[in-house]
Enzyme design. Structure first.
Site, PDB file in Angstrom:
ATOM      1  N   CYS A   1      -6.839 -14.726  10.256  1.00 21.64           N
ATOM      2  CA  CYS A   1      -7.761 -15.277  11.239  1.00 21.64           C
ATOM      3  C   CYS A   1      -8.545 -16.464  10.671  1.00 21.64           C
ATOM      4  O   CYS A   1      -8.733 -16.569   9.463  1.00 21.64           O
ATOM      5  CB  CYS A   1      -8.768 -14.222  11.654  1.00 21.64           C
ATOM      6  SG  CYS A   1      -8.039 -12.688  12.194  1.00 21.64           S
TER       7      CYS A   1
ATOM      8  N   ARG B   1      -3.146 -21.118   8.729  1.00 24.52           N
ATOM      9  CA  ARG B   1      -3.429 -19.782   8.199  1.00 24.52           C
ATOM     10  C   ARG B   1      -2.580 -18.717   8.882  1.00 24.52           C
ATOM     11  O   ARG B   1      -2.463 -17.604   8.386  1.00 24.52           O
ATOM     12  CB  ARG B   1      -4.916 -19.446   8.389  1.00 24.52           C
ATOM     13  CG  ARG B   1      -5.840 -20.322   7.586  1.00 24.52           C
ATOM     14  CD  ARG B   1      -7.268 -20.194   8.036  1.00 24.52           C
ATOM     15  NE  ARG B   1      -7.865 -18.910   7.714  1.00 24.52           N
ATOM     16  CZ  ARG B   1      -8.490 -18.638   6.571  1.00 24.52           C
ATOM     17  NH1 ARG B   1      -8.594 -19.561   5.648  1.00 24.52           N
ATOM     18  NH2 ARG B   1      -9.018 -17.464   6.355  1.00 24.52           N
TER      19      ARG B   1
ATOM     20  N   TRP C   1      -5.180 -13.311  13.988  1.00 21.83           N
ATOM     21  CA  TRP C   1      -3.923 -12.792  13.462  1.00 21.83           C
ATOM     22  C   TRP C   1      -4.034 -11.282  13.613  1.00 21.83           C
ATOM     23  O   TRP C   1      -4.853 -10.634  12.949  1.00 21.83           O
ATOM     24  CB  TRP C   1      -3.788 -13.196  12.004  1.00 21.83           C
ATOM     25  CG  TRP C   1      -2.467 -12.902  11.372  1.00 21.83           C
ATOM     26  CD1 TRP C   1      -1.312 -13.614  11.491  1.00 21.83           C
ATOM     27  CD2 TRP C   1      -2.172 -11.823  10.466  1.00 21.83           C
ATOM     28  NE1 TRP C   1      -0.316 -13.044  10.726  1.00 21.83           N
ATOM     29  CE2 TRP C   1      -0.815 -11.955  10.086  1.00 21.83           C
ATOM     30  CE3 TRP C   1      -2.913 -10.759   9.935  1.00 21.83           C
ATOM     31  CZ2 TRP C   1      -0.187 -11.055   9.205  1.00 21.83           C
ATOM     32  CZ3 TRP C   1      -2.285  -9.876   9.058  1.00 21.83           C
ATOM     33  CH2 TRP C   1      -0.941 -10.036   8.714  1.00 21.83           C
TER      34      TRP C   1
ATOM     35  N   ASN D   1     -13.456 -12.227  11.084  1.00 20.63           N
ATOM     36  CA  ASN D   1     -12.278 -12.113  10.215  1.00 20.63           C
ATOM     37  C   ASN D   1     -12.473 -10.873   9.358  1.00 20.63           C
ATOM     38  O   ASN D   1     -13.591 -10.606   8.923  1.00 20.63           O
ATOM     39  CB  ASN D   1     -12.173 -13.293   9.243  1.00 20.63           C
ATOM     40  CG  ASN D   1     -11.811 -14.576   9.937  1.00 20.63           C
ATOM     41  OD1 ASN D   1     -11.577 -14.601  11.133  1.00 20.63           O
ATOM     42  ND2 ASN D   1     -11.775 -15.648   9.175  1.00 20.63           N
ATOM     43  N   GLY D   2     -11.368 -10.177   9.065  1.00 19.96           N
ATOM     44  CA  GLY D   2     -11.466  -9.007   8.190  1.00 19.96           C
ATOM     45  C   GLY D   2     -11.180  -7.737   8.960  1.00 19.96           C
ATOM     46  O   GLY D   2     -10.625  -7.771  10.072  1.00 19.96           O
TER      47      GLY D   2
ATOM     48  N   GLU E   1      11.702 -16.363  -6.433  1.00 19.12           N
ATOM     49  CA  GLU E   1      10.998 -17.322  -5.582  1.00 19.12           C
ATOM     50  C   GLU E   1      11.977 -18.022  -4.634  1.00 19.12           C
ATOM     51  O   GLU E   1      11.663 -18.260  -3.466  1.00 19.12           O
ATOM     52  CB  GLU E   1      10.243 -18.325  -6.464  1.00 19.12           C
ATOM     53  CG  GLU E   1       9.518 -19.445  -5.732  1.00 19.12           C
ATOM     54  CD  GLU E   1       8.465 -18.971  -4.742  1.00 19.12           C
ATOM     55  OE1 GLU E   1       8.115 -17.781  -4.725  1.00 19.12           O
ATOM     56  OE2 GLU E   1       8.010 -19.808  -3.950  1.00 19.12           O
TER      57      GLU E   1
ATOM     58  N   LYS F   1      11.419 -17.867  -0.623  1.00 18.31           N
ATOM     59  CA  LYS F   1      11.309 -19.064   0.217  1.00 18.31           C
ATOM     60  C   LYS F   1      12.359 -19.016   1.317  1.00 18.31           C
ATOM     61  O   LYS F   1      12.096 -19.301   2.475  1.00 18.31           O
ATOM     62  CB  LYS F   1      11.513 -20.301  -0.668  1.00 18.31           C
ATOM     63  CG  LYS F   1      10.598 -21.429  -0.476  1.00 18.31           C
ATOM     64  CD  LYS F   1       9.186 -21.315  -0.958  1.00 18.31           C
ATOM     65  CE  LYS F   1       8.433 -20.066  -0.727  1.00 18.31           C
ATOM     66  NZ  LYS F   1       7.107 -20.017  -1.278  1.00 18.31           N
TER      67      LYS F   1
ATOM     68  N   GLU G   1      11.478 -16.276   3.991  1.00 19.56           N
ATOM     69  CA  GLU G   1      10.282 -16.448   4.821  1.00 19.56           C
ATOM     70  C   GLU G   1      10.393 -17.606   5.806  1.00 19.56           C
ATOM     71  O   GLU G   1       9.814 -17.534   6.887  1.00 19.56           O
ATOM     72  CB  GLU G   1       9.001 -16.529   3.998  1.00 19.56           C
ATOM     73  CG  GLU G   1       8.827 -17.770   3.163  1.00 19.56           C
ATOM     74  CD  GLU G   1       7.489 -17.759   2.415  1.00 19.56           C
ATOM     75  OE1 GLU G   1       7.447 -18.305   1.319  1.00 19.56           O
ATOM     76  OE2 GLU G   1       6.497 -17.221   2.926  1.00 19.56           O
TER      77      GLU G   1
ATOM     78  N   HIS H   1      24.509  -3.600 -11.381  1.00 17.94           N
ATOM     79  CA  HIS H   1      23.980  -2.239 -11.283  1.00 17.94           C
ATOM     80  C   HIS H   1      23.718  -1.827  -9.836  1.00 17.94           C
ATOM     81  O   HIS H   1      22.927  -0.919  -9.588  1.00 17.94           O
ATOM     82  CB  HIS H   1      22.703  -2.113 -12.125  1.00 17.94           C
ATOM     83  CG  HIS H   1      22.950  -2.329 -13.585  1.00 17.94           C
ATOM     84  ND1 HIS H   1      23.652  -1.436 -14.364  1.00 17.94           N
ATOM     85  CD2 HIS H   1      22.635  -3.359 -14.412  1.00 17.94           C
ATOM     86  CE1 HIS H   1      23.743  -1.890 -15.599  1.00 17.94           C
ATOM     87  NE2 HIS H   1      23.142  -3.070 -15.651  1.00 17.94           N
TER      88      HIS H   1
ATOM     89  N   LYS I   1      -1.219 -17.769   5.920  1.00 12.68           N
ATOM     90  CA  LYS I   1      -1.388 -18.496   4.670  1.00 12.68           C
ATOM     91  C   LYS I   1      -2.295 -17.751   3.698  1.00 12.68           C
ATOM     92  O   LYS I   1      -2.000 -17.631   2.534  1.00 12.68           O
ATOM     93  CB  LYS I   1      -1.982 -19.882   4.969  1.00 12.68           C
ATOM     94  CG  LYS I   1      -2.169 -20.758   3.742  1.00 12.68           C
ATOM     95  CD  LYS I   1      -0.848 -21.268   3.243  1.00 12.68           C
ATOM     96  CE  LYS I   1      -0.960 -22.121   2.010  1.00 12.68           C
ATOM     97  NZ  LYS I   1       0.334 -22.213   1.314  1.00 12.68           N
TER      98      LYS I   1
HETATM   99  C1  F6R Z   1       4.865 -17.314   0.035  1.00 15.28           C
HETATM  100  C2  F6R Z   1       3.414 -17.274  -0.035  1.00 15.28           C
HETATM  101  C3  F6R Z   1       2.773 -15.962  -0.294  1.00 15.28           C
HETATM  102  C4  F6R Z   1       1.549 -16.133  -1.197  1.00 15.28           C
HETATM  103  C5  F6R Z   1       0.797 -14.807  -1.333  1.00 15.28           C
HETATM  104  C6  F6R Z   1      -0.366 -14.928  -2.297  1.00 15.28           C
HETATM  105  O1  F6R Z   1       5.328 -18.604   0.234  1.00 15.28           O
HETATM  106  O2  F6R Z   1       2.747 -18.252   0.137  1.00 15.28           O
HETATM  107  O3  F6R Z   1       3.674 -15.054  -0.853  1.00 15.28           O
HETATM  108  O4  F6R Z   1       1.981 -16.592  -2.445  1.00 15.28           O
HETATM  109  O5  F6R Z   1       0.341 -14.395  -0.082  1.00 15.28           O
HETATM  110  O6  F6R Z   1      -1.252 -15.932  -1.878  1.00 15.28           O
HETATM  111  P1  F6R Z   1      -2.320 -16.547  -2.864  1.00 15.28           P
HETATM  112  O7  F6R Z   1      -1.586 -17.346  -3.874  1.00 15.28           O
HETATM  113  O8  F6R Z   1      -3.202 -17.377  -1.996  1.00 15.28           O
HETATM  114  O9  F6R Z   1      -3.035 -15.403  -3.504  1.00 15.28           O
END
Ligand code: F6R
Length: 596
Positions: A2, A28, A74, A100-101, A469, A473, A476, A492, A591
């Site tokens: 949010c 976000r 959200w 938010n929260g 990673e 990527k 997602e 395995h 985000k």
């Molecule tokens: C993936 C991504 C998330 C963040 C995770 C931690 O592309 O962005 O996996 O890496 O939510 O976020 P931060 O780094 O803000 O703690």
């Protein structure tokens, strides 16, 4: 997650400022949005959907007011519907609240309020707040005291902003959820993140847990739980509002992938002396860790795995933990130094893990991008990665900057024998990445395999987190199945998944034992007819067994793990673009994940 915006003192354009501010918080992640403006009356407009839907909805309304609040939601409690969108109102329609929260005791509060005759219109936890304020006002409290009284009854995490009909003030409170004030010339703002008001001011005040804030046309105040005024420092935000635009790129993510050379230069600037082989990250250089525990989530966890490898390499026990597990099942800490890697500095799981470590007496360090973020303020030490604002939900440039910053940390705090070589490789990184950006075959690979059944990624050592990673990527932003494995693990179990329609991306760099063994794993894949895409610096003979090659410059293994990742970012990006996915705002994702 949010997003909140509030403003006071604007000259007739409160609504525009709120809606524009919300659009800056879109990154976000959200599924509904709304605004409330307070003048003589309170006007609210909210709907499920995007900011574009809110824009259409407000066009048909005559919304006016000298102060206002806005929100992108959200969903946590209840689906994304018009009713569940914020702001939420009390029974009289005179109090509007955005939040938010998560309010943990909302059910008991709701039962109590419903029994007392309050009527609820949504499924949300938030809706108890305006009704609590309504009760306090009915008992004769002034608006600020009513907000304090209501907030005093909440358990859980919150940033709340409140407007009351006929009162030209926005009230706010914070506990475990970010909130920042923006100080303009004659107007004042509050938001969950600076981009919401960065077009209007670069002067900010970060609100801490347990604090209350109020803004009106004449100014701002922050006070503690007892009501005593708190003197707060005013910070200046260094980045330009232009940095939060797309600058001609189709997506923020592509722009941010291309910004990596610059982000890395910023990260290294003034911190490395190639000639002297020295790294200067201030007091952090004197830390002398005997053991290190990293805590992080998602992409940052992959950076943490990479960081842990660097410390282990020089004989310092180091381990990376998923923050959500660490917070509830912490390992013995002993003398370990605990490092939270978090781009936003606001990830609830990472903050919980860091707090748990702090409670157990550990020294903590935040490796973060956001100046003034909760992690930066709560940890004993902070190392900024200086990547600049990242708007795309999928982390890209911040991962590269985390990798670079963790190199600086390991170089400054341990005795690395090949320090000079690493520093030289770090210095070359911006140029090496630029070379890849100018000449990558990633789009061709994406076109060839856009209809694959699944995508697998393998790597060893520093390249293991790169494989993880690469897969994260891919999944997602394309919504396709992708998995990353330690190369040796394939046989395995996961090898059973490999077919001629599951390309395997093998990250193979250098020509040491790790590379030789990974080439062996590539042969196992090739023998089962899976197409192999080697991401390689050409130092091993992996090209002989690969169907395609994505080249990276030969360098130190620590930095080829950065450049290899850039190739994988581009493959994921182009695959998602060809599939027509929502790249900057992937479905269901946010985000800054501020709930546990
Ligand atoms: C993936 C991504 C998330 C963040 C995770 C931690 O592309 O962005 O996996 O890496 O939510 O976020 P931060 O780094 O803000 O703690």
């Amino acid at each position: 997650m949010c997003g909140i915006i509030g403003c006071a003192g604007r000259d007739g354009d409160t609504l525009d400022v709120l809606v524009e501010g919300l659009s800056k918080l879109e990154y976000r992640g959200y599924d509904s949005a709304g605004v409330a403006l307070s003048g003589a009356d309170l006007d609210v407009c909210k709907c499920a959907g995007k900011i574009a839907d809110l824009r259409s909805a407000v066009e048909n309304r005559d919304l006016a007011g000298s102060v206002g609040i806005g929100h992108t939601r959200w969903s946590t409690h209840g689906p994304p519907t018009d009713e569940n969108a914020h702001p939420h109102l009390d029974c009289t329609g005179d109090v509007a609240v955005v939040h938010n929260g998560i309010i943990e005791n909302y059910q008991s509060l709701r039962d109590e309020l419903a029994t007392a005759g309050h009527r609820f219109k949504s499924d949300t936890d938030t809706e108890v707040v305006p009704h609590l304020i309504e009760d306090a006002l009915a008992d004769g409290a002034d608006p600020e005291s009513a907000v304090r009284e209501a907030v005093g009854r909440l358990d859980g995490s919150y940033a709340v902003a409140v407007v009351v009909a006929g009162v030209d003030t926005v009230f706010a409170a914070r506990n475990d959820s970010p909130l920042v004030l923006g100080l303009g010339e004659d107007a004042y703002y509050l938001a969950s993140d600076v981009p919401a008001f960065r077009d209007h001011t670069d002067r900010v005040v970060y609100i801490d847990d347990g604090e209350f804030a109020r803004i009106d046309g004449d100014g701002w105040t922050v006070s503690d739980e007892s009501g005593a005024v708190v003197e707060k420092p005013v910070d200046t935000v260094e980045w330009d509002p232009e940095e939060t635009g797309k600058s001609g790129y189709d997506h923020f993510m592509l722009k941010e992938i291309h910004e990596q050379p610059r982000a890395l230069r910023q990260c290294l600037q003034g911190r490395v002396d190639e000639l002297g082989g020295q790294v200067d990250i201030g007091d952090l250089g004197t830390l002398n860790p005997v053991a290190v525990q990293f805590v992080a989530c998602g992409t940052s966890y992959h950076a943490a795995l990479y960081g842990a490898e660097m410390f282990r390499e020089v004989g310092i026990p180091a381990q990376a933990f998923l923050a959500s597990e660490y917070a509830t099942s912490p390992p013995p800490i002993g003398d370990a130094f605990v490092v939270g890697v978090t781009q936003s500095g606001e990830t609830a799981d990472t903050l919980s893990a860091l707090r748990e470590a702090g409670r157990r007496g550990a020294r903590t360090l935040a490796v973060t991008n956001v100046v003034g973020s909760t992690a930066a303020r709560e940890c004993d030490h902070v190392l900024y990665i200086r990547a600049g604002p990242e708007i795309g939900v999928a982390a890209s440039k911040t991962f590269a900057s985390q990798q670079a910053a963790l190199n600086l940390l390991s170089l400054a705090t341990t005795n690395v024998t090949d320090g000079r070589e690493i520093i030289a490789a770090l210095r070359d990184l911006p140029g090496d990445i630029q070379e890849i950006l100018d000449d990558s075959r990633a789009r061709e690979i994406a076109k060839r395999y856009r209809d694959a059944d699944a995508y697998f990624f393998i790597g060893r050592g520093y390249n293991y987190p790169v494989a993880l990673e690469g897969a994260l990527k891919m999944k997602e932003i394309t919504y396709e199945h992708a998995e990353g494995f330690a190369a040796g693990e394939l046989k395995h179990g996961p090898l059973a998944l490999v077919t001629e329609n599951t390309p395997v991306f093998a990250v193979v760099t250098g020509d040491d034992e790790r590379a030789t063994k990974t080439v062996g794993n590539v042969k196992e894949v090739e023998a089962r007819d899976a197409p192999v895409v080697a991401v390689t610096d050409g130092e091993s003979d992996v090209e002989r067994y690969a169907d395609h090659v994505l080249e990276i410059p030969a360098q130190h293994p620590r930095t080829t793990a950065v450049t290899a990742n850039v190739q994988l970012q581009l493959v994921a990006y182009h695959t998602a673009a060809l599939l027509g996915r929502s790249i900057d705002k992937p479905r269901h994702l946010a985000k800054s994940v501020t709930v546990e």
